[in-house]
Design an enzyme around this catalytic site. Structure first.
Site, PDB file in Angstrom:
ATOM      1  N   ALA A 175       0.832  -1.200   0.000  1.00 28.61           N
ATOM      2  CA  ALA A 175       0.000   0.000   0.000  1.00 28.61           C
ATOM      3  C   ALA A 175       0.871   1.256   0.000  1.00 28.61           C
ATOM      4  O   ALA A 175       0.676   2.169  -0.817  1.00 28.61           O
ATOM      5  CB  ALA A 175      -0.941  -0.008   1.201  1.00 28.61           C
TER       6      ALA A 175
ATOM      7  N   ARG B 193     -10.467 -21.252   6.433  1.00 27.04           N
ATOM      8  CA  ARG B 193      -9.392 -21.112   7.414  1.00 27.04           C
ATOM      9  C   ARG B 193      -9.902 -21.118   8.854  1.00 27.04           C
ATOM     10  O   ARG B 193      -9.346 -21.814   9.705  1.00 27.04           O
ATOM     11  CB  ARG B 193      -8.652 -19.798   7.169  1.00 27.04           C
TER      12      ARG B 193
END
Lengths: 641, 225, 256
Positions: A44, A333
């Site tokens: 980012a 997950r």
């Protein structure tokens, strides 16, 4: 204060286009009059700093590592999603949007997620143009794989080092701007505070980690691209230096913290080997495609992998296959992680600590041959062997879940601006796109989307609105005061001279967080945790021992500052988990479960973003709710039975 | 001309000069060996003397020979310069321990090997080249033409045990120098290709063994006979 | 296991350093090398001695931040990063010597921490493709042969740790520089700036004070990511071709 998400009106597919048109532009000749600070140089940060430099803004970028190339985005293995539909298998922007909303268990904003899916296609184009060597087919076109149980193949990858290659791509773009003089890079420099004047972010205070010098930097806007806070658990797959300090300092200066309790716990990590353990190593979840997860039916604590091969088939419990016949070992997950915890809680965990389950490739090797398995997972098996000393071709692997990603983060609006005007949060540092659970290969996508394709547009609107004259110089009393505060804090830490090393506090905090605010949370446990964290924090400020001085490279001092912030964040996470009395995504409240122990979401009560406002030291934080509206997807309960 | 100076003052350019001069000297060695092998002929030195006379009087050969000396000097000058630079690049403090496991001994000791070769070269030039060009020479006649009897000089020296020993030892140094240097020159010049690297390697190693061995064989042979 | 550590201690860049010896009697073979140093440091803090400064971050072998010259080899006895090295690679009772990377271009900051920003500056000299964000062609517009993409990826795997410089007797950075030059020389996206890139990156490398390559191949043997010296040969080719053939074109001014 009312939370305004600023999601544009109109059909979902037109929101971003329309919004971009409505945003104000900065005149090209005026861009050089604006200064922007970017903290963190991961996907980012590096992509944002480079893109803003290219546009003509003056950028100052900061990282605590010795080079911007080391940011922890580099460690992402699996890949990056994009709705390119190169495989002609039915993918589309809408499908990626839908999968992400559903995967996030309906706790993310539709508008943001759609935009993420929309710009995902440009990310791949951008990276290829930068020279990122993605995997390719023999015909020379890009290869894709299906990742994390997705029904379509939309994941682009560069061997098992996708994060590295994407980061190095962004790093190269950043380097170009550094060479052009549009970005000034500060390595080994840590942000320790944000300066707010007249309600707007005006700059930051940093510490030069080599000389210890505390400095002020002013700008028209500040971008926090500082990653997640998984290290609050001490043991996580994050880098050792990953921390919450920048985000937490911003929080204390007025930025709300969104959904802090949303943590992703990854099921296939190498288990803890002893008290010395400093970090956990993730192995790609693709291993679950061929590996079978099991524990002995009867408790056999201390069972070694070498002995496991002798355990008869009828004495083994393939618990995921048993409980989830249709998804088996490929459940999401959070489900896989939670079930591993349950069997270990029952005392059926294996290995010296009893905190591990087997991931067995014996059947796959028998079925496909060793060669096929080696081709698929050779590098992972080698890594496992190097770390544990066990050979997974001959004995089952041992795995255990570990903290991997934090979906929570600074609350931001559609423009990625926090509740402090001029202060932005990008990538994992914000809360925005993954709801209560992040899909595999989506973190890289979000980091780059925010940096390359969102913030360069949205920041212009803010800058054009305030005008280039609206800047505060570092001579302003607020900067002086902030420097004094930071200095005071550093000196206070140095002067405690207690008896315990920083690591010990961090480890104790981690144990508490893992025990009570980890895979499974209960009201009783969380309340206990809150007290424990408060006590530990009090002890920290009277008994931590930091040697050396503050005006030199002092890793202990760096750690201490970060742990001090984790000790505050931990409590907020517990508060948030207490408040959210539902189970959703990675957040599982024992009180909110179906009779057979599966997660139960409560959409009527909790379909909101919990944004927490800091109100002062040792004061309870104030909860603000941003209601989530779903106009394009229908809410359903997940089921993997 | 700036680009030219930039090129040959860069580390890569200097290395290229090392490689190019080195490869030229490799060629020279081959030619020199071809001549020397005539010492093995059982003709009382006739073929060798005729060859030596040709080599020392032919203007073209003499020009190339001057170039050869220049290249040797350039090769040495570059190596000295680069060695100093490379030492400096290590910084003020060296390592207390280096394992040496990750590279071949020859590759790390080209300087020492090169110095040995240089010492040999000085002796060799003084005793043979110097004698031929500047010394008092016995004259022999073959078919009415007179030749300087360099063969006699060679047999004089190669009759001495210690001289043969030094010669053979120095040829070993040449061999080790070539063992690394030959292939290294190709790498430096960028002439590397998966298809041809095995050939370069084989030729390089074979050259490094065969050529010095044949050079060394001559004094041994002459000493024994 | 019991081990003896000989560790280089140095207060700051301009201070004189020396080895200090530490005994550790509770190391476990399952510890990573850096965890062993963590344990040592916590022991030192408890004893009131200043802990040893060393660089590290991801601890999974990819960020390239960890260094350490262990028993005469960068990253120790295995061809991996120090963070992936475990104590089971050492024997009980062993003396382990730990030094910082040593190179003029990598000045020591403190103890085992060195300044590797020279690497960043080399990348800034040309280790990029000059494209701005946006306005690029579709990712599948230019096919890249799989073999070329794979070879570029082999080079692109460099983690910038500096083990090549540390291993090289000349402290040469050529493996590092050539990895980037190679990656872009191979890919079509790198072609437009191919010549300038080689020229500028090599010039920067020299200016930083790294040594020359003498093809000992120590870098290749020690590189934790297995970068090959064929990349150095390619860089040499690229550089010579650029220096011998590349020329400046004077663009006409004006036009607006």
């Amino acid at each position: 204060m009312k939370l305004e998400s600023k999601i544009p009106e109109g059909p979902i597919a037109e929101k971003w286009t329309k919004h971009k048109f409505n945003l104000k532009l900065v005149n090209p000749a005026n861009k050089r009059k604006y200064d922007v600070i970017v903290v963190g140089t991961g996907l980012a940060g590096a992509s944002a700093a480079a893109s803003l430099g290219e546009l003509g803004y003056n950028v100052k970028a900061f990282c605590f590592q010795d080079s911007p190339r080391r940011a922890h985005s580099i460690a992402a293995q699996g890949g990056i999603n994009a709705a390119k539909n190169y495989q002609n298998d039915g993918d589309s922007i809408f499908r990626l949007f839908y999968d992400t909303i559903k995967g996030g268990d309906y706790r993310a904003r539709e508008g943001n997620v759609f935009r993420l899916a929309e710009v995902s296609v440009s990310i791949i184009d951008q990276c290829v143009a930068q020279g990122v060597p993605f995997a390719r087919e023999y015909g020379g076109l890009l290869a894709n794989r299906s990742f994390g149980g997705a029904q379509v193949s939309r994941t682009f990858y560069a061997r098992g080092q996708t994060g590295q290659q994407l980061l190095l791509g962004a790093y190269s773009a950043l380097n170009r701007q550094i060479a052009n003089g549009k970005v000034k890079m500060y390595n080994r420099t840590e942000m320790l505070d944000v300066v707010v004047v007249d309600g707007k972010a005006r700059g930051i205070i940093t510490r030069d980690l080599v000389t210890g010098k505390i400095e002020a930097h002013s700008a028209h806007a500040v971008l926090l691209c500082t990653g997640g806070y998984g290290n609050v658990f001490y043991l996580s797959t994050n880098a050792k230096g990953s921390n919450v300090t920048a985000a937490w300092r911003a929080h204390k200066k007025g930025a709300f913290f969104g959904n802090p309790c949303f943590t992703q716990i990854h099921p296939t990590c190498i288990p803890v080997s002893g008290d010395h353990q400093s970090k956990l190593t993730l192995m790609s979840e693709s291993l679950r495609n061929d590996g079978r997860v099991w524990v002995p039916k009867a408790a056999m604590k201390g069972l070694k992998a070498k002995e496991a091969v002798n355990i008869k088939e009828e004495d083994r419990d393939y618990f995921l296959e048993r409980r989830y016949p249709s998804f088996g070992n490929l459940v999401p997950r959070d489900v896989a992680s939670r079930n591993a915890k349950y069997v270990c809680d029952e005392g059926r965990g294996v290995g010296p600590t009893g905190l591990a389950v087997f991931l067995d490739f014996a059947d796959a090797i028998k079925r496909d041959g060793r060669k096929v398995i080696e081709q698929k997972y050779g590098n992972l098996f080698d890594m496992y062997m190097q770390i544990t000393g066990d050979n997974p071709y001959e004995v089952p692997m041992m795995i255990f879940p570990a903290v991997h990603y934090t979906m929570g983060g600074l609350w931001v609006d559609y423009n990625l601006m926090t509740t402090v005007p001029g202060l932005y949060a990008l990538g994992e540092a914000n809360f925005s796109d993954h709801g209560a659970n992040r899909l595999g290969a989506s973190a890289l996508m979000q980091g780059l989307a925010d940096g390359y394709f969102v913030v360069p547009y949205t920041i212009g609107d803010y800058l054009a609105t305030i005008g280039w004259t609206d800047k505060v110089s570092t001579d302003h009393p607020a900067f002086k005061q902030a420097i004094e505060e930071v200095n005071g804090r550093v000196n206070r830490l140095m002067s405690i001279k207690g008896s315990k090393p920083v690591d010990q506090f961090h480890r104790e905090l981690g144990l508490t967080m893992w025990e009570y605010c980890g895979m499974s949370r209960s009201e009783e446990g969380l309340k206990k945790a809150k007290k424990k964290i408060q006590d530990l924090r009090a002890e920290f400020w009277t008994n931590v021992n930091i040697l050396g001085s503050a005006n030199e490279l002092n890793p202990e001092l760096e750690k201490a500052g970060r742990v001090a912030d984790f000790l505050e964040l931990g409590e907020l996470m517990v508060d948030d988990a207490l408040n959210r009395a539902e189970s959703c995504g990675g957040h599982f409240r024992e009180e909110s479960a179906t009779p057979d122990g599966e997660a139960m979401r409560k959409d009527d009560e909790y379909a909101y973003v919990a944004a927490w406002e800091y109100t002062g030291d040792n004061q309870p934080e104030v909860l603000h709710k941003e209601e989530l509206k779903f106009e394009n997807v229908k809410l359903t309960q997940r089921s993997y039975k | 001309m700036k680009w030219f100076i930039d090129l040959f003052t860069s580390t890569l350019g200097r290395k290229a000069l090392m490689a190019l001069t080195g490869l030229f000297l490799v060629l020279f060695l081959a030619v020199h060996l071809a001549g020397n092998l005539q010492l093995l002929k059982d003709d009382g030195g006739r073929a060798f003397n005729i060859y030596a006379e040709f080599m020392s009087t032919n203007p073209l050969i003499q020009t190339v020979s001057k170039g050869n000396f220049a290249f040797i000097l350039l090769h040495i000058a570059m190596s000295v310069y680069l060695t100093i630079k490379n030492r400096q690049a290590r910084g003020p403090e060296g390592y207390a321990i280096t394992s040496g496991k990750s590279s071949a001994w020859t590759s790390r000791n080209m300087g020492i090997l090169g110095t040995l070769v240089l010492v040999f070269l000085v002796i060799h030039l003084k005793d043979f080249y110097g004698q031929m060009h500047f010394g008092q020479m016995e004259i022999v006649e073959y078919e009415g033409e007179s030749y300087r009897n360099i063969y006699a000089t060679v047999s004089y020296w190669f009759d001495k045990e210690w001289y043969v020993a030094v010669y053979v030892f120095c040829m070993a140094a040449v061999g080790f120098h070539l063992w690394h240097g030959f292939t290294s020159a190709f790498q430096t010049l960028g002439w590397s290709h998966p298809k041809y690297n095995p050939v370069i390697n084989f030729v390089g190693k074979a050259f490094a063994v065969v050529v010095p061995a044949l050079f060394a064989l001559i004094p041994i042979w002459m000493y024994l006979n | 296991m019991k081990i003896t550590l000989k560790i280089w201690r140095q207060k700051g860049t301009n201070d004189k350093g020396s080895f200090k010896t530490y005994k550790m009697d509770h190391a476990s073979p399952d510890m990573s090398f850096l965890e062993m140093l963590d344990v040592l440091n916590n022991d030192l803090v408890r004893k009131g001695e200043e802990p040893v400064a060393f660089d590290h971050d991801c601890r999974e072998g990819i960020c390239g931040m960890c260094s350490l010259y262990i028993n005469g080899r960068p990253h120790g006895p295995l061809q991996t990063t120090t963070c992936q090295l475990h104590m089971r690679s050492f024997s009980d009772g062993e003396t382990i010597t730990i030094e910082p990377w040593r190179a003029k271009a990598f000045p020591i900051i403190k103890d085992l921490v060195v300044d590797r920003t020279a690497f960043d500056r080399i990348q800034q000299a040309g280790g990029y493709v000059s494209v701005n964000t946006g306005g690029v062609p579709d990712a599948n517009e230019i096919p890249v042969p799989k073999k070329i993409a794979d070879e570029a990826m082999d080079a692109a795997q460099c983690i910038g740790c500096g083990a090549c410089v540390a291993a090289c007797k000349n402290a040469s950075a050529m493996l590092f520089v050539s990895a980037k030059v190679s990656q872009f020389a191979l890919l079509p996206q790198g072609q437009p700036e191919r010549m300038e890139r080689a020229e500028k990156m090599v010039a920067r490398m020299d200016a930083e004070g790294f040594g020359a390559c003498t093809n000992t191949r120590a870098c290749e043997a020690e590189c934790p990511k297995g970068i090959k010296i064929t990349n150095i040969a390619r860089m040499n080719r690229e550089y010579f071709a650029a220096m011998l053939t590349n020329y400046e074109v004077e663009a006409g001014a004006g036009g607006d």
